[in-house]
Design a protein around this motif. Structure first.
Motif, PDB file in Angstrom:
ATOM      1  N   GLN A  97       0.860  -1.140  -0.166  1.00 32.67           N
ATOM      2  CA  GLN A  97       0.242  -0.013   0.051  1.00 32.67           C
ATOM      3  C   GLN A  97       0.869   1.425   0.141  1.00 32.67           C
ATOM      4  O   GLN A  97       0.703   2.251  -0.564  1.00 32.67           O
ATOM      5  CB  GLN A  97      -1.010  -0.062   1.185  1.00 32.67           C
ATOM      6  N   ALA A  98       2.194   1.321   0.949  1.00 32.34           N
ATOM      7  CA  ALA A  98       2.900   2.353   0.816  1.00 32.34           C
ATOM      8  C   ALA A  98       3.447   2.661  -0.418  1.00 32.34           C
ATOM      9  O   ALA A  98       3.480   3.547  -1.028  1.00 32.34           O
ATOM     10  CB  ALA A  98       3.719   2.037   2.159  1.00 32.34           C
ATOM     11  N   TRP A  99       3.802   1.480  -1.222  1.00 32.33           N
ATOM     12  CA  TRP A  99       4.423   1.455  -2.356  1.00 32.33           C
ATOM     13  C   TRP A  99       3.343   2.230  -3.353  1.00 32.33           C
ATOM     14  O   TRP A  99       3.789   3.104  -4.244  1.00 32.33           O
ATOM     15  CB  TRP A  99       4.934   0.167  -3.183  1.00 32.33           C
ATOM     16  N   VAL A 100       2.050   1.608  -3.503  1.00 33.44           N
ATOM     17  CA  VAL A 100       1.134   2.260  -4.409  1.00 33.44           C
ATOM     18  C   VAL A 100       0.797   3.879  -4.257  1.00 33.44           C
ATOM     19  O   VAL A 100       0.993   4.390  -5.115  1.00 33.44           O
ATOM     20  CB  VAL A 100      -0.227   1.337  -4.172  1.00 33.44           C
ATOM     21  N   GLU A 101       1.004   4.163  -3.121  1.00 38.15           N
ATOM     22  CA  GLU A 101       0.598   5.599  -2.705  1.00 38.15           C
ATOM     23  C   GLU A 101       1.900   6.222  -2.948  1.00 38.15           C
ATOM     24  O   GLU A 101       1.650   7.381  -3.805  1.00 38.15           O
ATOM     25  CB  GLU A 101       0.649   5.677  -1.161  1.00 38.15           C
ATOM     26  N   MET A 108       1.427  11.724  -9.812  1.00 41.33           N
ATOM     27  CA  MET A 108       0.880  12.974  -9.974  1.00 41.33           C
ATOM     28  C   MET A 108       1.715  14.312 -10.272  1.00 41.33           C
ATOM     29  O   MET A 108       1.532  15.103 -10.874  1.00 41.33           O
ATOM     30  CB  MET A 108       0.085  13.154  -8.478  1.00 41.33           C
ATOM     31  N   ARG A 109       3.247  13.999  -9.301  1.00 40.96           N
ATOM     32  CA  ARG A 109       4.250  14.954  -9.753  1.00 40.96           C
ATOM     33  C   ARG A 109       4.724  15.175 -10.979  1.00 40.96           C
ATOM     34  O   ARG A 109       4.803  16.231 -11.547  1.00 40.96           O
ATOM     35  CB  ARG A 109       5.328  14.838  -8.622  1.00 40.96           C
ATOM     36  N   GLU A 110       4.820  13.895 -11.835  1.00 39.87           N
ATOM     37  CA  GLU A 110       5.263  13.819 -13.359  1.00 39.87           C
ATOM     38  C   GLU A 110       4.200  14.682 -14.239  1.00 39.87           C
ATOM     39  O   GLU A 110       4.501  15.352 -14.954  1.00 39.87           O
ATOM     40  CB  GLU A 110       5.265  12.376 -13.583  1.00 39.87           C
ATOM     41  N   GLU A 111       2.892  14.412 -13.847  1.00 40.26           N
ATOM     42  CA  GLU A 111       1.684  14.862 -14.491  1.00 40.26           C
ATOM     43  C   GLU A 111       1.744  16.397 -14.548  1.00 40.26           C
ATOM     44  O   GLU A 111       1.660  17.421 -15.538  1.00 40.26           O
ATOM     45  CB  GLU A 111       0.485  14.193 -14.146  1.00 40.26           C
ATOM     46  N   ALA A 112       1.862  16.763 -13.075  1.00 37.32           N
ATOM     47  CA  ALA A 112       2.172  18.169 -12.867  1.00 37.32           C
ATOM     48  C   ALA A 112       3.000  18.720 -13.607  1.00 37.32           C
ATOM     49  O   ALA A 112       2.997  20.034 -14.074  1.00 37.32           O
ATOM     50  CB  ALA A 112       2.233  18.498 -11.333  1.00 37.32           C
ATOM     51  N   ARG A 113       4.512  18.247 -13.613  1.00 40.45           N
ATOM     52  CA  ARG A 113       5.515  18.699 -14.284  1.00 40.45           C
ATOM     53  C   ARG A 113       5.015  18.971 -15.917  1.00 40.45           C
ATOM     54  O   ARG A 113       5.437  19.770 -16.644  1.00 40.45           O
ATOM     55  CB  ARG A 113       6.818  17.946 -14.203  1.00 40.45           C
ATOM     56  N   ALA A 114       4.443  17.842 -16.240  1.00 41.20           N
ATOM     57  CA  ALA A 114       4.172  17.643 -17.878  1.00 41.20           C
ATOM     58  C   ALA A 114       3.277  18.529 -18.007  1.00 41.20           C
ATOM     59  O   ALA A 114       3.551  19.545 -19.252  1.00 41.20           O
ATOM     60  CB  ALA A 114       3.771  16.322 -18.178  1.00 41.20           C
ATOM     61  N   GLU A 115       2.255  19.164 -17.201  1.00 41.64           N
ATOM     62  CA  GLU A 115       1.415  20.248 -17.709  1.00 41.64           C
ATOM     63  C   GLU A 115       2.133  21.473 -17.606  1.00 41.64           C
ATOM     64  O   GLU A 115       1.758  22.478 -18.262  1.00 41.64           O
ATOM     65  CB  GLU A 115       0.273  20.054 -16.502  1.00 41.64           C
ATOM     66  N   ARG A 116       3.111  21.747 -16.579  1.00 44.23           N
ATOM     67  CA  ARG A 116       3.705  23.022 -16.523  1.00 44.23           C
ATOM     68  C   ARG A 116       4.677  23.197 -17.689  1.00 44.23           C
ATOM     69  O   ARG A 116       4.653  24.173 -18.351  1.00 44.23           O
ATOM     70  CB  ARG A 116       4.390  23.008 -15.342  1.00 44.23           C
TER      71      ARG A 116
END
Length: 133
Positions: A97-101, A108-116
């Motif tokens: 579960q910790a790994w999945v999180e 999410m960070r990668e998507e945010a970087r890609a969007e920026r």
């Protein structure tokens, strides 16, 4: 040669025959002693048999107690093993579960970087096309 009674062996005294006692005849000391010796031997054998049976019973009880103790120990160790397996399974699930999180946060960070990055590129292209640069 010596004359012998028919049926007797050489050098042996003829076998004594028991004489029938007339009714009401009292036992002799030899008869009484013989009977007591025989009774004593019988009681000694009975005593040995009783001791043997008591020893066997004690051994059976000890064997039964040992088997019960081993069964309890086996159940105890099986329960310990089961609890250990359950604990490891819970730990594995928590780690998974910790790994999945962490993986979700990384995405999410990668998507945010890609969007920026896309926003910056779009902005730069828009400025280039409008001639602001």
């Amino acid at each position: 040669m010596q004359s012998q009674a028919p049926g007797s062996e050489q050098g042996r005294a003829p076998a004594k025959r028991k004489q029938k006692r007339p009714a009401g005849h009292e036992e002799t000391d030899d008869d009484e002693r013989s009977r007591k010796t025989q009774a004593g031997g019988t009681s000694a054998v009975r005593g040995l048999l009783r001791d043997f049976l008591e020893q066997q019973l004690r051994l059976d009880v000890q064997r039964q107690e040992m088997m019960e103790r081993q069964a309890r120990e086996r159940l105890f160790f099986e329960e310990q093993w089961r609890q250990s397996i359950q604990r490891m399974e819970r730990e594995r699930l928590m780690l998974e579960q910790a790994w999945v999180e962490r993986e979700e946060q990384r995405r999410m960070r990668e998507e945010a970087r890609a969007e920026r990055r896309d926003a910056i590129l779009t902005s730069l292209l828009t400025r280039l096309l409008q001639g602001d640069l």
